[in-house]
Motif scaffolding. Sequence first.
Motif, PDB file in Angstrom:
ATOM      1  N   ASP A 156      -0.383   3.998   4.651  1.00 38.83           N
ATOM      2  CA  ASP A 156      -1.024   4.448   3.414  1.00 38.83           C
ATOM      3  C   ASP A 156      -2.302   5.236   3.715  1.00 38.83           C
ATOM      4  OD1 ASP A 156       0.828   3.227   1.587  1.00 38.83           O
ATOM      5  OD2 ASP A 156      -0.094   1.302   2.028  1.00 38.83           O
ATOM      6  N   ILE A 174      -0.488  -6.696   0.559  1.00 39.49           N
ATOM      7  CA  ILE A 174       0.864  -6.239   0.259  1.00 39.49           C
ATOM      8  C   ILE A 174       1.909  -7.048   1.035  1.00 39.49           C
ATOM      9  CG2 ILE A 174       2.462  -4.293   0.540  1.00 39.49           C
ATOM     10  CD1 ILE A 174       0.044  -2.443  -0.053  1.00 39.49           C
ATOM     11  N   ILE A 198      -0.320   3.688  -4.209  1.00 37.15           N
ATOM     12  CA  ILE A 198       0.774   3.682  -5.187  1.00 37.15           C
ATOM     13  C   ILE A 198       1.595   4.959  -5.057  1.00 37.15           C
ATOM     14  CG2 ILE A 198       1.323   3.727  -7.652  1.00 37.15           C
ATOM     15  CD1 ILE A 198      -1.138   1.983  -8.134  1.00 37.15           C
ATOM     16  N   ARG A 235       3.952   4.818  -2.175  1.00 36.72           N
ATOM     17  CA  ARG A 235       5.081   3.903  -2.336  1.00 36.72           C
ATOM     18  C   ARG A 235       6.105   4.404  -3.359  1.00 36.72           C
ATOM     19  NH1 ARG A 235       4.119  -0.680   0.842  1.00 36.72           N
ATOM     20  NH2 ARG A 235       2.203  -0.252   2.009  1.00 36.72           N
ATOM     21  N   GLN A 292      11.010   1.410  -8.176  1.00 39.67           N
ATOM     22  CA  GLN A 292       9.646   0.897  -8.257  1.00 39.67           C
ATOM     23  C   GLN A 292       9.058   1.176  -9.644  1.00 39.67           C
ATOM     24  OE1 GLN A 292       8.079  -0.707  -5.266  1.00 39.67           O
ATOM     25  NE2 GLN A 292      10.316  -0.739  -5.126  1.00 39.67           N
ATOM     26  N   ALA A 296       5.328   1.250 -11.481  1.00 45.50           N
ATOM     27  CA  ALA A 296       3.887   1.224 -11.274  1.00 45.50           C
ATOM     28  C   ALA A 296       3.170   1.467 -12.597  1.00 45.50           C
ATOM     29  CB  ALA A 296       3.468   2.263 -10.248  1.00 45.50           C
ATOM     30  N   ASN A 334       5.742  -3.471  -9.748  1.00 46.38           N
ATOM     31  CA  ASN A 334       5.637  -3.565  -8.291  1.00 46.38           C
ATOM     32  C   ASN A 334       4.250  -3.162  -7.810  1.00 46.38           C
ATOM     33  OD1 ASN A 334       8.607  -2.259  -8.961  1.00 46.38           O
ATOM     34  ND2 ASN A 334       8.711  -3.967  -7.505  1.00 46.38           N
ATOM     35  N   TRP A 335       3.636  -2.236  -8.553  1.00 50.33           N
ATOM     36  CA  TRP A 335       2.314  -1.718  -8.189  1.00 50.33           C
ATOM     37  C   TRP A 335       1.499  -1.559  -9.459  1.00 50.33           C
ATOM     38  CZ3 TRP A 335       2.413  -1.927  -3.084  1.00 50.33           C
ATOM     39  CH2 TRP A 335       3.634  -1.778  -2.460  1.00 50.33           C
TER      40      TRP A 335
END
Length: 212
Positions: free
Chosen positions: A25, A59, A85, A88, A95, A97, A183-184
């Motif tokens: 990241d 995480i 974010i 990902r 996912q 977010a 998820n985020w």
Amino acid sequence: HEEFRRRVEGVWFYNIGVPTYLTGDAYFALQHCKMLDDGIYMAFRHAQLRIFYFLQACIVDPRCLGDLFEKSRRTGYTYIVLFIILNRVTMMKNQKAGITSKTDKDAAEAFIKFSYAFLNLPHYFKPVVRGAVESQKIIEFKKPMDRSKDAKKQNKIDVDKYLNSVIDYRSSSEGSYDSSQLNWYLCDEASKRHPNSIIKHLNQHTKKKYSP
């Protein structure tokens, strides 16, 4: 392929002769994410790298719900989380977010920062987007709608070819993302939600229940 590997595994480099590790990241943020404030990439900061390390620990630890980060101004924390974010949801399937902040305007501003960084990614990091790629409310990495007669006749869905991930922002109310499986999640300015209760808000969409 090499850049995809780096955004996942991270990289080692010599920083003035000192071996230094960047998480995937952190590498992605420094190398590929432009900030709306000044239109340039993040600069390397040891303090921010430690934040990336800590968030990576959050995480990978299944016992951890997230990070409550009390900070001074101009730490770059919001950008760090937005870029994590972004990394990902643009490479992982299915996912979800979300973003909230102390006011709806602040949440919208955070989303615009996310959108700006996404629009400035290299083309090989940009998944297919359904709808307007410049949307200031929601970005869906899904199959574009095809209302043509041929599409209706063939009745082909083929959604497996797409990420089917999504990010949006919601109001600062306690019921935002009620029962949503995120998820985020960037819950920005969490301590400034008065008169809304951050405890009640978290209890809306987490399995673990909290009390004041």
